[in-house]
Design a protein around this motif. Structure first.
Motif: not given
Ligand code: PNW
Length: 481
Positions: A24, A125, A169-170, A301, A376, A427, A434-435
């Motif tokens: 990222q 990650h 990570n996740e 989040y 995060e 974060w 952002e992906w």
């Molecule tokens: C996390 N969802 O991503 C990642 O760890 C980070 O790299 C990212 O930038 C950040 O949160 C903000 O998005 C996620 O779809 C992406 O539930 C998608 C999901 C959750 C977390």
């Protein structure tokens, strides 16, 4: 502004940090001997990434890292969570390591430590070396063994200069978004493969944790999960509660189960039996996955509300797409995701700080004695740069300041209730890639101008500096430069 009953001060040894991830922020995708990763590949698939953006340059952190360490120092944070690009240090994912890539992280870790900033290092990650994906990626058991050898090597190289080693990570995102919904790399839409990926990621964690400790017996080992805080639309409805349990098994139980309870939940195996027989779980795997955790990282989040599909129209999937588009929820056909009351961030995620307290309390009750860290938490908003009276650029991101304030207060509430939370990482340090959303979503407390890469502190960075340097929750108005 909400003012929950929290202690005025956080514990003196509570760690304040910020977080980023290699793909990222780094850029320099074809420099320094780095090999291609699955995100380089996905970014070249037309339509996969908003605006056709790529991580080729990103925040150019690979070249500007000394400046970024300076920002961390001025923020006064005690810790920085970074991730290592596997394909930068081992371009093929197995075979030879790349000394130039290793040196990049070694120098970064040294620079952080010289400034009293503890490096929290995540080994994965999401940027899998492409060669490993070509051989099956996370659907292939061999990827887990390759990951453990990469982890072992990095433990040897960086040694005790790393404060906490986070394996993954996740893994929820890697498995379900990568292999079921296909919105993340490698962009595959094969539900059965996603379940194999779940298990091989869990196995990779266990093998890597063991390998790291073989090299560094005193290492602190961790994994970071994005647990889902779930609500049933009608808590009195047995159908809605069953829907919630179904999603809980896929979202949370698939990881907490093997990591901490030593088994996959029966509800997960039953609920996906029509998709997979789980024969990829071999004898002894569950013992390997369940390695002691020194700390569990959680990313938070928002919250998620579900209900049993009531038979009108077509059920919606998590991200608001119709269920006929590929869903990340493997094997689920009759659950609806209900949009909750706002306010919302620019991601469309509802803001509910209380969910963070709830998640921490829930983990504390289920796994007493397990130290936690919020690895995060943050929010994307459409920030605007203005010029102040003296001609300096300013970003008045009041909604982000409020978001951080309320979520830090939510951590304080969990601490006050006796939960062992060790740290909080905002974060993100920087706006970044952002992906699937490319550069359209800004999560940084420091703004990045594209393409110049120029960094500008937002009000949230000024606010966060005050928090990190005092250990006291500042009012949302405390954003003076
Ligand atoms: C996390 N969802 O991503 C990642 O760890 C980070 O790299 C990212 O930038 C950040 O949160 C903000 O998005 C996620 O779809 C992406 O539930 C998608 C999901 C959750 C977390």
């Amino acid at each position: 502004m909400s003012t929950p009953a929290i202690p005025a001060d956080f514990p003196a040894d509570f760690l304040w940090g910020t977080a980023t991830a290699s793909y990222q922020i780094e850029g320099a995708a074809a420099e320094g001997g780095r090999g291609p990763s699955i995100w380089d590949t996905l970014c070249r698939v037309p339509g996969a990434i908003q605006g056709g953006d790529t991580g080729d340059v990103a925040c150019d952190h690979y070249h500007r890292w000394r400046e970024d360490v300076g920002h961390l120092e001025r923020l006064g944070v005690g810790a920085y969570r970074l991730s290592i690009s596997w394909s930068r240090v081992q371009p093929g994912g197995s075979g030879p390591f790349n000394p130039e890539g290793v040196a990049f992280y070694s120098d970064l870790v040294d620079a952080l430590r010289e400034r009293g900033i503890r490096p929290y290092v995540t080994l994965y990650h999401w940027d899998l070396p492409q060669e490993l994906e070509d051989a099956g990626g996370w659907t292939d058991r061999e990827t887990a063994y390759a990951f453990a050898e990469y982890a072992r090597h990095m433990a040897g190289e960086l040694g005790d200069r790393v404060e906490v080693w986070t394996t993954l990570n996740e893994p929820w995102c890697s498995a379900y978004l990568g292999y079921a919904s296909g919105v993340h790399a490698p962009g595959r839409t094969e539900p059965a493969a996603a379940l194999a990926a779940v298990h091989h990621l869990n196995l990779a964690h266990g093998l890597a944790a063991r390998a790291i400790r073989e090299v560094l017996p005193a290492a602190q080992v961790s994994i970071t999960l994005n647990l889902h805080v779930l609500r049933a639309a009608d808590p009195a409805s047995a159908d809605d509660l069953a829907a919630k349990a179904q999603i809980d098994a896929l979202a949370n139980g698939a990881f907490l189960g093997p990591l901490l309870d030593g088994a996959y939940p029966a509800g997960l195996l039953d609920g996906t039996a029509h998709v997979s027989d789980w024969s990829f779980v071999r004898d002894g795997d569950l013992e390997l996955v369940r390695q002691p955790l020194d700390v569990l990282g959680v990313n938070y989040y928002s919250t998620t509300m579900v209900r049993r599909f009531r038979g009108e129209g077509e059920p919606e999937s998590a991200d608001g797409h119709k269920a006929s588009a590929a869903s990340p929820w493997v094997g689920v056909t009759d659950v609806e995701f209900v949009r909750q009351p706002g306010p919302y961030t620019a991601m469309g995620w509802n803001i509910e700080a209380g969910g963070l307290t709830e998640m921490l309390l829930d983990l504390h009750e289920r796994y007493p004695g397990l130290p936690l860290a919020v690895t995060e938490n943050g929010a994307a908003f459409d920030d605007e740069v203005v010029t102040d009276g003296e001609g300096r650029p300013r970003v008045h991101d009041a909604r982000r300041v409020a978001y951080l304030h309320d979520h830090v207060a939510a951590v304080g509430a969990a601490l006050a209730a006796g939960v062992d939370v060790r740290g909080y990482f905002a974060w993100s340090l920087l706006d970044n890639f952002e992906w699937a959303y490319g550069y359209s979503k800004r999560f940084g407390i420091i703004r990045v101008d594209y393409p110049t890469g120029e960094r500008t502190w937002k009000d949230s960075a000024l606010w966060y500096r005050r928090l990190a340097t005092t250990g006291r929750l500042p009012a949302v108005t405390e954003t003076a430069p």
